[in-house]
Design a protein around this motif. Sequence first.
Motif, short mmCIF file in Angstrom:
data_model
loop_
_atom_site.label_atom_id
_atom_site.label_comp_id
_atom_site.label_asym_id
_atom_site.label_seq_id
_atom_site.Cartn_x
_atom_site.Cartn_y
_atom_site.Cartn_z
N MET A 1 0.83 -1.20 0.00
CA MET A 1 0.00 0.00 0.00
C MET A 1 0.86 1.25 0.00
O MET A 1 2.05 1.20 0.31
CB MET A 1 -0.93 -0.02 1.22
N GLN A 2 0.23 2.37 -0.35
CA GLN A 2 0.92 3.64 -0.40
C GLN A 2 0.00 4.75 0.11
O GLN A 2 -1.22 4.58 0.19
CB GLN A 2 1.35 3.96 -1.84
N VAL A 3 0.59 5.88 0.45
CA VAL A 3 -0.18 7.06 0.83
C VAL A 3 -0.19 8.01 -0.36
O VAL A 3 0.86 8.40 -0.87
CB VAL A 3 0.43 7.75 2.06
N LYS A 4 -1.39 8.36 -0.82
CA LYS A 4 -1.57 9.28 -1.95
C LYS A 4 -2.65 10.29 -1.57
O LYS A 4 -3.72 10.35 -2.17
CB LYS A 4 -1.96 8.52 -3.21
N ALA A 5 -2.34 11.08 -0.57
CA ALA A 5 -3.35 11.99 -0.03
C ALA A 5 -3.53 13.25 -0.85
O ALA A 5 -4.45 14.03 -0.61
CB ALA A 5 -2.97 12.37 1.40
N ASP A 6 -2.66 13.47 -1.86
CA ASP A 6 -2.69 14.74 -2.60
C ASP A 6 -3.23 14.61 -4.02
O ASP A 6 -3.20 15.57 -4.78
CB ASP A 6 -1.28 15.33 -2.66
N GLU A 7 -3.76 13.42 -4.39
CA GLU A 7 -4.23 13.24 -5.76
C GLU A 7 -5.74 13.44 -5.88
O GLU A 7 -6.21 14.36 -6.54
CB GLU A 7 -3.82 11.86 -6.28
#
Length: 334
Positions: A90-96
């Motif tokens: 998993m990854q963190v993509k809070a800005d997309e």
Amino acid sequence: MNYTYLLRCSDSSLYCGWTNHLEERLKTHNAGKGAKYTKSRRPVTLAYYEAWETKEEAMKREAAIKKMTKREKEALAAELRIIISPAKKMQVKADELPWKNMPVLIEKTEALKEKLQSFTEPELKKLFAANDAITHQNYLRYRDMDLRRNMTPAALSYVGIQYQYMAPQIFSEAQWEYICRHLRILSGFYGILRADDAVVPYRLEMQAKLPTEGAKDLYGYWRDELYRELYRLEKGAGRVKVLNLASKEYSSAVEPWLKPEDEFATCIFGTMKDGKVKVKATEAKMARGEMVRFLAERNAMGFETVKQFDRLGFSYAPELSDGSRFVFLKNEVE
């Protein structure tokens, strides 16, 4: 493109027609000019449609649908839900893209989080059956975990072959809206997720032997809650039909609870060898992700569109399929 469609009339009846301009045709019906039947039953809403390459195909399908019973037509008009598995990475993509809601079963996730925070690193290693690096990464994750900070929409958070082929990060606005409505991700930690539900990175497979609240494992912990959420009716939906693109590990959290009247169809992607369908795990993951993209691009509302899938060398095999099992075969070059 040509379309065969079903309209839901104001008296809840269904009307079938065909057109090559779907949106304009819907407006015409609501203006009282589409058909004598719908003129006195306005307003009407689009309940279902299928896209066809030719006018002849659309008209032939219209004739077939008009011969169906009311029950069969209602089955076509049921809300399509697609289930897939999560990925381990998993990854963190809070800005997309922004997340929309917290997961519906977040309180049960909180209980799992507290349980896992009580584990030592060696206990987590045994539970995960993972190497030291993965275990340590997730030990730190759980130690510091806050389910309401640094969150990512679920469909963008998972990183795996299926998600690479689905490629939700490059969806158009309409395609993203489609998966937010129709896609459900099954999870050992969150239970069930919409594409735009807020998640944080975790590691917990559905088959993990994690005794919690009197249950011996996660299947017992979640019981029928995933099934009930999957088939929960929403405003405007009279029935639900489910397309299963999940692995057996995850679909097994739903299948034992199915009722005889539930519509539930599983896609199988494989090749013929010695008279049997052989499934290669990696190819199946690729095809599952590509199928989600295929359906999103077509705003698919039913199983007939599923059967038109023709990517990665796969094609529908009607002779091997039935109402609960859609088989797609890949022709391999000798």
